[in-house]
Design a protein around this motif. Structure first.
Motif, short mmCIF file in Angstrom:
data_model
loop_
_atom_site.label_atom_id
_atom_site.label_comp_id
_atom_site.label_asym_id
_atom_site.label_seq_id
_atom_site.Cartn_x
_atom_site.Cartn_y
_atom_site.Cartn_z
N LEU A 219 40.98 35.16 39.66
CA LEU A 219 42.32 35.75 39.75
C LEU A 219 43.17 34.99 40.76
CD1 LEU A 219 41.33 39.52 39.67
CD2 LEU A 219 42.76 38.36 37.98
N GLY A 220 42.55 34.57 41.87
CA GLY A 220 43.27 33.79 42.87
C GLY A 220 43.70 32.45 42.33
N ARG A 221 42.86 31.84 41.52
CA ARG A 221 43.22 30.56 40.90
C ARG A 221 44.42 30.74 39.98
NH1 ARG A 221 41.03 27.54 36.19
NH2 ARG A 221 41.23 25.31 36.62
N GLN A 222 44.41 31.82 39.19
CA GLN A 222 45.53 32.08 38.29
C GLN A 222 46.81 32.35 39.07
OE1 GLN A 222 43.88 30.84 35.43
NE2 GLN A 222 45.46 32.15 34.58
N ALA A 223 46.70 33.06 40.19
CA ALA A 223 47.87 33.34 41.02
C ALA A 223 48.49 32.06 41.55
CB ALA A 223 47.49 34.26 42.18
N GLN A 224 47.65 31.14 41.99
CA GLN A 224 48.16 29.88 42.53
C GLN A 224 48.74 29.01 41.42
OE1 GLN A 224 45.87 28.26 46.12
NE2 GLN A 224 44.35 29.63 45.20
N HIS A 225 48.19 29.11 40.22
CA HIS A 225 48.77 28.39 39.09
C HIS A 225 50.11 28.98 38.67
CE1 HIS A 225 44.83 26.33 37.55
NE2 HIS A 225 45.28 25.85 38.68
N GLU A 226 50.35 30.23 39.06
CA GLU A 226 51.66 30.85 38.80
C GLU A 226 52.68 30.48 39.87
OE1 GLU A 226 52.79 32.74 36.28
OE2 GLU A 226 50.91 32.50 35.18
N GLY A 227 52.29 29.61 40.81
CA GLY A 227 53.24 29.11 41.80
C GLY A 227 53.14 29.73 43.17
N VAL A 228 52.10 30.53 43.44
CA VAL A 228 51.95 31.14 44.76
C VAL A 228 51.29 30.13 45.70
CG1 VAL A 228 51.07 33.11 46.06
CG2 VAL A 228 51.62 33.37 43.63
N PRO A 229 51.95 29.71 46.79
CA PRO A 229 51.33 28.78 47.72
C PRO A 229 50.06 29.37 48.34
CG PRO A 229 53.69 28.98 48.14
CD PRO A 229 53.32 30.06 47.18
N THR A 230 49.12 28.51 48.69
CA THR A 230 47.81 28.98 49.17
C THR A 230 47.95 29.92 50.36
OG1 THR A 230 46.75 26.95 48.40
CG2 THR A 230 45.57 28.25 50.05
N GLN A 231 48.77 29.55 51.34
CA GLN A 231 48.88 30.36 52.55
C GLN A 231 49.49 31.73 52.23
OE1 GLN A 231 51.70 29.37 55.90
NE2 GLN A 231 49.78 28.93 56.96
N LEU A 232 50.50 31.75 51.38
CA LEU A 232 51.11 33.02 51.00
C LEU A 232 50.14 33.85 50.17
CD1 LEU A 232 53.51 34.94 50.78
CD2 LEU A 232 54.36 33.59 48.85
N TYR A 233 49.42 33.20 49.26
CA TYR A 233 48.43 33.92 48.47
C TYR A 233 47.37 34.56 49.36
CZ TYR A 233 44.03 34.58 46.11
OH TYR A 233 42.84 35.12 45.70
N ALA A 234 46.87 33.81 50.33
CA ALA A 234 45.83 34.33 51.22
C ALA A 234 46.32 35.56 51.97
CB ALA A 234 45.38 33.25 52.21
N GLY A 235 47.53 35.49 52.52
CA GLY A 235 48.07 36.61 53.27
C GLY A 235 48.25 37.85 52.41
N LEU A 236 48.76 37.66 51.18
CA LEU A 236 48.98 38.80 50.29
C LEU A 236 47.66 39.38 49.76
CD1 LEU A 236 52.04 37.49 48.24
CD2 LEU A 236 52.05 39.25 50.01
N ALA A 237 46.73 38.50 49.39
CA ALA A 237 45.46 38.98 48.85
C ALA A 237 44.64 39.69 49.92
CB ALA A 237 44.67 37.80 48.27
N TYR A 238 44.58 39.10 51.13
CA TYR A 238 43.85 39.76 52.21
C TYR A 238 44.50 41.10 52.57
CZ TYR A 238 41.90 35.05 52.93
OH TYR A 238 41.30 33.83 52.77
N GLY A 239 45.84 41.13 52.54
CA GLY A 239 46.55 42.38 52.83
C GLY A 239 46.27 43.44 51.79
N ALA A 240 46.27 43.06 50.50
CA ALA A 240 45.97 44.01 49.43
C ALA A 240 44.54 44.54 49.56
CB ALA A 240 46.16 43.33 48.07
N GLY A 241 43.62 43.65 49.92
CA GLY A 241 42.24 44.07 50.12
C GLY A 241 42.12 45.03 51.30
N ALA A 242 42.84 44.74 52.37
CA ALA A 242 42.81 45.61 53.56
C ALA A 242 43.34 47.00 53.23
CB ALA A 242 43.62 44.97 54.68
N LEU A 243 44.46 47.07 52.52
CA LEU A 243 45.04 48.37 52.16
C LEU A 243 44.11 49.16 51.24
CD1 LEU A 243 48.78 47.36 51.61
CD2 LEU A 243 47.81 48.64 53.52
#
Length: 302
Positions: free
Chosen positions: A176-200
Motif C-alpha cells: 500500500l505504501g508503494r502504491q501511495a508513493q506511485h500516486e505522487g506522495v513524497p517518501t517523507q510526507l508518506y512516512a509522517g502520514l502513515a505513521y500518524g494514521a497508525g498511531a491514531l
C-alpha cells in the motif's frame, strides 16, 4: 552522493536499525511491573506516536506544498492502519514466544508481498517464487510448532501465530505504501502520514483494554529508542527504497533481521533457540530468499 552508493548505504542502515527492534521491545515490556502482554499495545502506540510527532513539522510543511489525490490519501491511510495491525500483533508475539522464532516468522513478509501482488496487481509469481513460498511455509511450520523451552516463551504457538499475522499485515503495509508513493506522495510526507494514521489507530486501545498508559520512565525510554532507531531510521529507509527498486528486493534484505535480533537476544537475555527452531528458521529464510530473488525478467522490469 551517487545512487550506486546511496542505495546500499540506506538499506544497510535500515537493516541494522530494524535488527534492534525486538530487543528494545523486550526491554520496554520487562520494565513494566506487571509484565502484562497487553502492554504491547502501549509499546506499539508509543512507537508510532513518537515517530509521527518527530516528523510532524515536515508532514505539515509537505501538506502545504503537495496536494494529494483521493487515491493517494486512501493508499496512505490504509497503509498506516496495516502498519498499526502489524505492530499490534508482532509486538504482542514477543510476550509469548522467543525473539528468534518471532523475528524469523516476521520475515515471511516477502512471501505475502508476492501473493498480494498476484491477487491485487495481477502479477503472477514465477515457478521459482512458488517453489520458494512452499519451502518458506515448510520452514515456518517447523518454527511455529517447534517446542521452545526458554523462560521468555510462555505460549510459543500463540506467539508464533501472532508473528505470522504480523508478517501478513507488514506485506500489505509495504505494498500500500508503494502504491501511495506511485500516486505522487513524497517518501517523507508518506512516512509522517502513515505513521500518524497508525498511531491514531492504536492510541485508544490501551485505554479500552484497561492496561492504561501508566508505566515507569524506563519503559518509555525504550519506547523512545524504538521510535527513533527501528521506526524513523529503519522503516523510513525501507519506504524510501521501495519507490526506487523492486519491493521484493527490499523485503529480501529484511531476512538479515532475525540474525541480528537472535544474536542480541542471546547476549542480553540468554535466549537460545531450540534445534527445531534453528532448523526451521534456516529453511524458512532459504525459502523466502528463493521466492524473493530476482529472476532476469523481474530484474529487467525493476
Amino acid at each position: 552522493m551517487t545512487s550506486r552508493v546511496q542505495l546500499p548505504l540506506v538499506l544497510t542502515l535500515g537493516v541494522l536499525a530494524v535488527s534492534c527492534a525486538a530487543v528494545l521491545i523486550r526491554f520496554a515490556s520487562n520494565a513494566h511491573p506487571e509484565h502484562t502482554p497487553l502492554f504491547s499495545l502501549v509499546v506499539a502506540a508509543g512507537r508510532l506516536t513518537l515517530a509521527s510527532l518527530v516528523l510532524l513539522p515536515f508532514t505539515l510543511r509537505g501538506l502545504g506544498r503537495q496536494k494529494l489525490s483521493r487515491r493517494a490519501w486512501g493508499f496512505t491511510l490504509a497503509s498506516g492502519v496495516m502498519l498499526a495491525l502489524h505492530f499490534m500483533t508482532w509486538i504482542t508475539s514477543l510476550s509469548y514466544t522467543s525473539i528468534a522464532s518471532s523475528t524469523a516468522l516476521a520475515t515471511t513478509t516477502p512471501v505475502w508481498v508476492a501473493l498480494i501482488a498476484w491477487i491485487f496487481l495481477k502479477t503472477p509469481p514465477s515457478m521459482q517464487t512458488l517453489a520458494g513460498i512452499g519451502v518458506a511455509l515448510a520452514g515456518g511450520a517447523l518454527v511455529a510448532f517447534g517446542q521452545d523451552t526458554t523462560l521468555t516463551a510462555p505460549n510459543p504457538l500463540l506467539g508464533n501465530m501472532l508473528a505470522l499475522v504480523g508478517a501478513m499485515c507488514a506485506g500489505a503495509y509495504f505494498m500500500l505504501g508503494r502504491q501511495a508513493q506511485h500516486e505522487g506522495v513524497p517518501t517523507q510526507l508518506y512516512a509522517g502520514l502513515a505513521y500518524g494514521a497508525g498511531a491514531l489507530t492504536l492510541l485508544p486501545l490501551p485505554v479500552l483494554t484497561g492496561v492504561g498508559y501508566q508505566a515507569p520512565l524506563e519503559a518509555y525510554f525504550w519506547i523512545a529508542m524504538l521510535a527513533l532507531i527501528p521506526q524513523l531510521i529503519g522503516h523510513t529507509s525501507f519506504n524510501w527504497a521501495m519507490k526506487r527498486i523492486d519491493p521484493t528486493l527490499v523485503t529480501l534484505l529484511i531476512l538479515l533481521e532475525p540474525i541480528g535480533s537472535s544474536l542480541l537476544a542471546m547476549l542480553f537475555f540468554k535466549e537460545f533457540p531450540g534445534s527445531q527452531v534453528i532448523l526451521g528458521g534456516v529453511v524458512l529464510l532459504l525459502g523466502v530468499a528463493v521466492a524473493s530473488y530476482p529472476t532476469r525478467s523481474r530484474a529487467q522490469t525493476a
